[in-house]
Scaffold this motif. Sequence first.
Motif, PDB file in Angstrom:
ATOM      1  N   HIS A   1      36.824  18.708   5.011  1.00  0.00           N
ATOM      2  CA  HIS A   1      37.035  18.388   3.599  1.00  0.00           C
ATOM      3  C   HIS A   1      38.079  19.317   2.980  1.00  0.00           C
ATOM      4  CE1 HIS A   1      35.990  17.101  -0.471  1.00  0.00           C
ATOM      5  NE2 HIS A   1      35.922  18.380  -0.792  1.00  0.00           N
ATOM      6  N   ALA A   2      37.911  20.611   3.185  1.00  0.00           N
ATOM      7  CA  ALA A   2      38.839  21.580   2.599  1.00  0.00           C
ATOM      8  C   ALA A   2      40.226  21.476   3.223  1.00  0.00           C
ATOM      9  CB  ALA A   2      38.290  22.990   2.779  1.00  0.00           C
ATOM     10  N   SER A   3      40.284  21.368   4.536  1.00  0.00           N
ATOM     11  CA  SER A   3      41.594  21.335   5.190  1.00  0.00           C
ATOM     12  C   SER A   3      42.336  20.033   4.905  1.00  0.00           C
ATOM     13  CB  SER A   3      41.452  21.550   6.697  1.00  0.00           C
ATOM     14  OG  SER A   3      40.777  20.474   7.300  1.00  0.00           O
ATOM     15  N   TYR A   4      41.614  18.941   4.745  1.00  0.00           N
ATOM     16  CA  TYR A   4      42.259  17.662   4.428  1.00  0.00           C
ATOM     17  C   TYR A   4      42.989  17.757   3.098  1.00  0.00           C
ATOM     18  CZ  TYR A   4      42.989  12.627   4.246  1.00  0.00           C
ATOM     19  OH  TYR A   4      43.575  11.386   4.216  1.00  0.00           O
ATOM     20  N   ARG A   5      42.401  18.441   2.150  1.00  0.00           N
ATOM     21  CA  ARG A   5      42.977  18.520   0.803  1.00  0.00           C
ATOM     22  C   ARG A   5      44.192  19.447   0.733  1.00  0.00           C
ATOM     23  NH1 ARG A   5      39.537  15.195   1.233  1.00  0.00           N
ATOM     24  NH2 ARG A   5      38.107  14.466  -0.337  1.00  0.00           N
ATOM     25  N   MET A   6      44.297  20.394   1.664  1.00  0.00           N
ATOM     26  CA  MET A   6      45.311  21.444   1.515  1.00  0.00           C
ATOM     27  C   MET A   6      46.432  21.423   2.544  1.00  0.00           C
ATOM     28  SD  MET A   6      43.008  24.646   0.434  1.00  0.00           S
ATOM     29  CE  MET A   6      41.288  24.256   0.401  1.00  0.00           C
ATOM     30  N   ASN A   7      46.566  20.354   3.324  1.00  0.00           N
ATOM     31  CA  ASN A   7      47.585  20.325   4.363  1.00  0.00           C
ATOM     32  C   ASN A   7      48.363  19.026   4.352  1.00  0.00           C
ATOM     33  OD1 ASN A   7      47.244  22.837   6.107  1.00  0.00           O
ATOM     34  ND2 ASN A   7      45.155  22.127   5.873  1.00  0.00           N
ATOM     35  N   ASP A   8      49.549  19.078   4.973  1.00  0.00           N
ATOM     36  CA  ASP A   8      50.379  17.895   5.154  1.00  0.00           C
ATOM     37  C   ASP A   8      50.092  17.208   6.484  1.00  0.00           C
ATOM     38  OD1 ASP A   8      51.841  18.408   2.775  1.00  0.00           O
ATOM     39  OD2 ASP A   8      53.135  19.812   3.857  1.00  0.00           O
ATOM     40  N   VAL A   9      49.815  18.012   7.500  1.00  0.00           N
ATOM     41  CA  VAL A   9      49.640  17.479   8.849  1.00  0.00           C
ATOM     42  C   VAL A   9      48.588  18.299   9.597  1.00  0.00           C
ATOM     43  CG1 VAL A   9      51.544  18.843   9.820  1.00  0.00           C
ATOM     44  CG2 VAL A   9      50.894  16.725  10.919  1.00  0.00           C
ATOM     45  N   ALA A  10      47.826  17.615  10.447  1.00  0.00           N
ATOM     46  CA  ALA A  10      46.819  18.281  11.282  1.00  0.00           C
ATOM     47  C   ALA A  10      47.018  17.822  12.720  1.00  0.00           C
ATOM     48  CB  ALA A  10      45.410  17.940  10.810  1.00  0.00           C
ATOM     49  N   TYR A  11      47.101  18.781  13.632  1.00  0.00           N
ATOM     50  CA  TYR A  11      47.225  18.479  15.053  1.00  0.00           C
ATOM     51  C   TYR A  11      45.863  18.702  15.683  1.00  0.00           C
ATOM     52  CZ  TYR A  11      52.125  18.482  14.023  1.00  0.00           C
ATOM     53  OH  TYR A  11      53.342  18.184  13.464  1.00  0.00           O
ATOM     54  N   ILE A  12      45.331  17.659  16.310  1.00  0.00           N
ATOM     55  CA  ILE A  12      43.978  17.771  16.844  1.00  0.00           C
ATOM     56  C   ILE A  12      43.971  17.521  18.345  1.00  0.00           C
ATOM     57  CG2 ILE A  12      42.943  17.083  14.656  1.00  0.00           C
ATOM     58  CD1 ILE A  12      42.381  14.321  15.875  1.00  0.00           C
ATOM     59  N   PHE A  13      43.032  18.162  19.002  1.00  0.00           N
ATOM     60  CA  PHE A  13      42.716  17.901  20.400  1.00  0.00           C
ATOM     61  C   PHE A  13      41.212  18.047  20.503  1.00  0.00           C
ATOM     62  CE2 PHE A  13      41.804  19.313  24.722  1.00  0.00           C
ATOM     63  CZ  PHE A  13      42.322  18.227  25.422  1.00  0.00           C
ATOM     64  N   PRO A  14      40.517  16.993  20.932  1.00  0.00           N
ATOM     65  CA  PRO A  14      39.056  17.061  20.948  1.00  0.00           C
ATOM     66  C   PRO A  14      38.544  18.099  21.942  1.00  0.00           C
ATOM     67  CG  PRO A  14      39.856  14.855  21.535  1.00  0.00           C
ATOM     68  CD  PRO A  14      41.040  15.735  21.380  1.00  0.00           C
ATOM     69  N   ILE A  15      37.885  19.104  21.427  1.00  0.00           N
ATOM     70  CA  ILE A  15      37.266  20.127  22.267  1.00  0.00           C
ATOM     71  C   ILE A  15      35.967  20.537  21.581  1.00  0.00           C
ATOM     72  CG2 ILE A  15      38.662  21.948  21.217  1.00  0.00           C
ATOM     73  CD1 ILE A  15      38.513  23.439  23.918  1.00  0.00           C
ATOM     74  N   THR A  16      34.886  20.446  22.299  1.00  0.00           N
ATOM     75  CA  THR A  16      33.571  20.770  21.756  1.00  0.00           C
ATOM     76  C   THR A  16      33.533  22.249  21.393  1.00  0.00           C
ATOM     77  OG1 THR A  16      32.669  19.148  23.277  1.00  0.00           O
ATOM     78  CG2 THR A  16      31.111  20.627  22.243  1.00  0.00           C
TER      79      THR A  16
END
Length: 175
Positions: free
Chosen positions: A56-71
């Motif tokens: 929630h917080a990071s969605y509001r404060m960034n332009d782009v998110a790089y993700i790689f699924p890791i538990t």
Amino acid sequence: MEQTNKQQRKQNTKEEEKKQSLDECIMNNDDALDQLLTKKVAESSAVVDGNWAVAHASYRMNDVAYIFPITPSSPMGEIADEWSSTEDADGKKKYVNLWDQELKVVEMQSEGGAAGALHGALVSGSLATTYTASQGLLLFIPNLYKIAGELLPTVIHVAARALAGQALSIYGDHS
């Protein structure tokens, strides 16, 4: 001499009045702010897990998110990805960041790729983030030296997991 004392007393009186007025204003605003915050919290409170709160917080404060699924950090990226693809009935993005833009979520093929892409986005001036676990953070180390050396601002969201000696560990840990 007497005139100087009168001027000094007059100035002291003005300063005291200002201070009193400021103190009253602060007290009144604190009460109003407390009431507002209490009312907002009471109207819209929810129990969420840490991954949702971070997303929630990071969605509001960034332009782009790089993700790689890791538990155990996968839910953070998955939630952000879900929000970025959600549209309302008019076809507009339902969730936007603080600048009324959608968060661009890019799923990478490795943690190293996510780290490199994060570095590239930061160099270009984007507000970028990523989500990882402690094991994946080790793969970020070469890029972390570059990011820190270039004084690039970012937040890397790390979900705790034990670091493994010989094999991968799936147990949550803060050691």
